[in-house]
Scaffold this active site. Structure first.
Site, PDB file in Angstrom:
ATOM      1  N   ILE A 262      60.554  86.260   7.558  1.00 34.33           N
ATOM      2  CA  ILE A 262      60.265  86.723   6.190  1.00 34.33           C
ATOM      3  C   ILE A 262      61.273  86.155   5.173  1.00 34.33           C
ATOM      4  CG2 ILE A 262      61.513  88.928   6.507  1.00 34.33           C
ATOM      5  CD1 ILE A 262      59.376  90.185   4.624  1.00 34.33           C
TER       6      ILE A 262
ATOM      7  N   ARG B  11      52.636 115.236  12.046  1.00 32.66           N
ATOM      8  CA  ARG B  11      52.080 114.168  11.200  1.00 32.66           C
ATOM      9  C   ARG B  11      50.573 114.126  11.360  1.00 32.66           C
ATOM     10  NH1 ARG B  11      55.489 109.051  12.925  1.00 32.66           N
ATOM     11  NH2 ARG B  11      57.483 109.597  12.027  1.00 32.66           N
TER      12      ARG B  11
ATOM     13  N   TYR C 264      64.809 104.338   7.035  1.00 31.11           N
ATOM     14  CA  TYR C 264      63.573 103.541   7.107  1.00 31.11           C
ATOM     15  C   TYR C 264      62.533 104.088   6.129  1.00 31.11           C
ATOM     16  CZ  TYR C 264      59.261 101.834   9.442  1.00 31.11           C
ATOM     17  OH  TYR C 264      58.049 101.277   9.746  1.00 31.11           O
TER      18      TYR C 264
HETATM   19  C1  UGA Z   1      57.969 105.791  14.596  1.00 31.04           C
HETATM   20  C2  UGA Z   1      58.285 105.048  13.290  1.00 31.04           C
HETATM   21  O1  UGA Z   1      59.394 105.534  12.685  1.00 31.04           O
HETATM   22  C3  UGA Z   1      57.144 105.069  12.319  1.00 31.04           C
HETATM   23  O2  UGA Z   1      57.402 104.292  11.202  1.00 31.04           O
HETATM   24  C4  UGA Z   1      55.940 104.506  12.945  1.00 31.04           C
HETATM   25  O3  UGA Z   1      54.888 104.563  12.013  1.00 31.04           O
HETATM   26  C5  UGA Z   1      55.641 105.330  14.145  1.00 31.04           C
HETATM   27  O4  UGA Z   1      56.736 105.319  15.074  1.00 31.04           O
HETATM   28  C6  UGA Z   1      54.439 104.760  14.791  1.00 31.04           C
HETATM   29  O5  UGA Z   1      54.457 104.364  15.953  1.00 31.04           O
HETATM   30  O6  UGA Z   1      53.444 104.707  14.083  1.00 31.04           O
HETATM   31  P1  UGA Z   1      58.052 108.221  15.607  1.00 31.04           P
HETATM   32  O7  UGA Z   1      56.676 108.763  15.785  1.00 31.04           O
HETATM   33  O8  UGA Z   1      59.101 109.239  15.360  1.00 31.04           O
HETATM   34  O9  UGA Z   1      58.032 107.173  14.410  1.00 31.04           O
HETATM   35  O10 UGA Z   1      58.497 107.340  16.875  1.00 31.04           O
HETATM   36  P2  UGA Z   1      58.569 107.559  18.441  1.00 31.04           P
HETATM   37  O11 UGA Z   1      59.765 106.848  18.917  1.00 31.04           O
HETATM   38  O12 UGA Z   1      57.285 107.153  19.054  1.00 31.04           O
HETATM   39  O13 UGA Z   1      58.838 109.123  18.644  1.00 31.04           O
HETATM   40  C7  UGA Z   1      57.859 110.109  18.631  1.00 31.04           C
HETATM   41  C8  UGA Z   1      58.463 111.424  19.073  1.00 31.04           C
HETATM   42  O14 UGA Z   1      58.819 111.343  20.461  1.00 31.04           O
HETATM   43  C9  UGA Z   1      59.737 111.844  18.359  1.00 31.04           C
HETATM   44  O15 UGA Z   1      59.707 113.240  18.207  1.00 31.04           O
HETATM   45  C10 UGA Z   1      60.856 111.471  19.334  1.00 31.04           C
HETATM   46  O16 UGA Z   1      62.012 112.243  19.181  1.00 31.04           O
HETATM   47  C11 UGA Z   1      60.174 111.735  20.653  1.00 31.04           C
HETATM   48  N1  UGA Z   1      60.663 110.973  21.833  1.00 31.04           N
HETATM   49  C12 UGA Z   1      60.789 109.633  21.791  1.00 31.04           C
HETATM   50  C13 UGA Z   1      60.925 111.667  23.029  1.00 31.04           C
HETATM   51  O17 UGA Z   1      60.838 112.910  23.103  1.00 31.04           O
HETATM   52  N2  UGA Z   1      61.290 110.947  24.130  1.00 31.04           N
HETATM   53  C14 UGA Z   1      61.408 109.602  24.117  1.00 31.04           C
HETATM   54  O18 UGA Z   1      61.740 109.017  25.203  1.00 31.04           O
HETATM   55  C15 UGA Z   1      61.163 108.922  22.921  1.00 31.04           C
END
Ligand code: UGA
Length: 366
Positions: free
Chosen positions: A60, A322, A167
């Site tokens: 980019i 969400r 972010y």
């Molecule tokens: C992320 C990004 O920040 C967003 O911008 C993006 O849009 C989104 O992913 C997406 O995939 O669309 P988030 O949903 O928080 O957001 O990302 P994850 O890492 O997938 O986490 C989801 C949830 O799982 C969170 O509550 C996190 O704490 C939890 N988690 C994650 C666990 O409990 N165990 C894990 O091993 C990883």
């Protein structure tokens, strides 16, 4: 631009998970000529020789290269982001630089060249829900307080020290800049807020590819495939709506086909019927994986809780729920996500199993 004219689309960061599926979807129709600029083409191997696709190795920050392709396009789609939460509180400067600063010039170029700018923002921009702060259970369950609407829901982020939100803040400011360029200088834009798209070709698996923590789907997949513990951050009570990537790219194709309806709009793209807590996701993935187990061995991985600070480091906070309101995409684009959570997970898990078990076998045999 009518929908049966050839459109030239410039995808910046189009070689990643979302971009590669979007390219597949657009190549199915014969009326797109695509420029894909990315630092890697590894997810495009299956279509790289297609006559309607030109891949250009570029970052980019390679402004001159990028501008010459923007000039030859009708529309620019930006997909570049550092979108793994583990980075938000550990390398926030890079996250903000990519999420905001590096995009600023792109927005200005599209304004100057009068190109339709389609930007992938994030559902993370909503932050925490209003219902998170309410005391009564009845209020918490009232959709008025948790359903996320593009044009009216407030964006609730945490303190500056809670760098998880670096972010979302960068992405929010970019959305505001895009809107301001539209308002003051006539930029035509569409903003997409993706809600946890998952499917084949998503994140890497740390046990094989290295690269630190991916998002939850790949963390759990890594644990299942390599017999490690599935870790629930703070008990896994938070919820997400996981959206199958093929449904998601259908929405983007409809955006491109309906410029009159999609220009100058923000769209939630997600499946509100697929809401699941992370704790239930772990259970469900384990169960689906077991169904494949007869072929590939056991799936005895434990599920255990871990504190957010131990898992992600200091400064991590989380979105509690969400759930997208998708009325706008339903009405304007006639879009409906079709794939339920069970099928979404089955298809995604099947991909990981076949890719990584087969890779392992070929590694073992070589
Ligand atoms: C992320 C990004 O920040 C967003 O911008 C993006 O849009 C989104 O992913 C997406 O995939 O669309 P988030 O949903 O928080 O957001 O990302 P994850 O890492 O997938 O986490 C989801 C949830 O799982 C969170 O509550 C996190 O704490 C939890 N988690 C994650 C666990 O409990 N165990 C894990 O091993 C990883």
């Amino acid at each position: 631009m009518s929908s049966n004219q050839i459109q030239t689309v410039c995808l910046i960061g189009g070689g990643g998970f979302i971009g590669s599926h979007l390219i597949d979807r657009l190549l199915e129709e014969n009326n797109y000529k695509l420029f894909c600029l990315d630092i890697s083409s590894s997810k495009l191997n299956h279509c790289i020789d297609h006559k309607n696709l030109t891949y250009i190795k570029a970052d980019i920050s390679d402004i001159e290269d990028i501008n010459s392709f923007i000039e030859r396009s009708d529309c620019v789609i930006s997909l570049v982001a550092i979108c793994n939460p583990v980075h938000y509180n550990t390398i926030p400067l890079k996250v903000i630089n990519v999420g905001f600063l590096q995009h600023l010039e792109l927005v200005q170029t599209c304004t100057k060249m009068k190109k339709w700018f389609i930007h992938f923002s994030t559902s993370e921009i909503y932050g925490k829900t209003l219902s998170y702060y309410l005391r009564s259970q009845a209020d918490k369950n009232n959709s008025e307080y948790f359903l996320l609407k593009e044009d009216s829901t407030p964006l609730i982020l945490g303190s500056i020290q809670a760098q998880r939100w670096s972010y979302a803040s960068a992405k929010q400011l970019l959305e505001r800049i895009i809107y301001a360029y539209h308002f003051e200088q006539g930029l035509e834009y569409t903003i997409i807020r993706p809600f946890n798209f998952i499917g084949p070709r998503m994140d890497y698996l740390p046990s094989i590819d290295g690269g630190g923590l991916p998002r939850v789907m790949a963390c759990f997949m890594d644990a299942l495939l390599f017999d490690k513990a599935l870790k629930l951050v703070d008990g896994g009570k938070n919820k997400r709506c996981f959206t199958y990537i093929k449904d998601a790219v259908d929405a983007i194709a409809l955006i491109l086909q309906n410029p009159d309806k999609s220009k100058n709009e923000i769209f939630n793209i997600g499946n509100p019927n697929n809401e699941i807590s992370i704790e239930d996701l772990a259970q469900k993935m384990k169960q689906i994986y077991k169904e494949f187990g007869a072929m590939i061995g056991n799936a005895a991985s434990r599920i255990e809780s871990v504190s957010a600070e131990d898992f992600y480091g200091k400064g991590y906070e989380d979105s509690d729920r969400r759930v997208p309101d998708i009325t706008k995409a339903q009405k304007l684009l006639n879009w409906e996500p079709k794939t339920d959570i069970e099928t979404t997970l089955q298809k995604t898990i099947r991909y990981y199993v076949s890719k990584y078990k087969n890779d392992n076998k070929s590694n073992e045999s070589s």
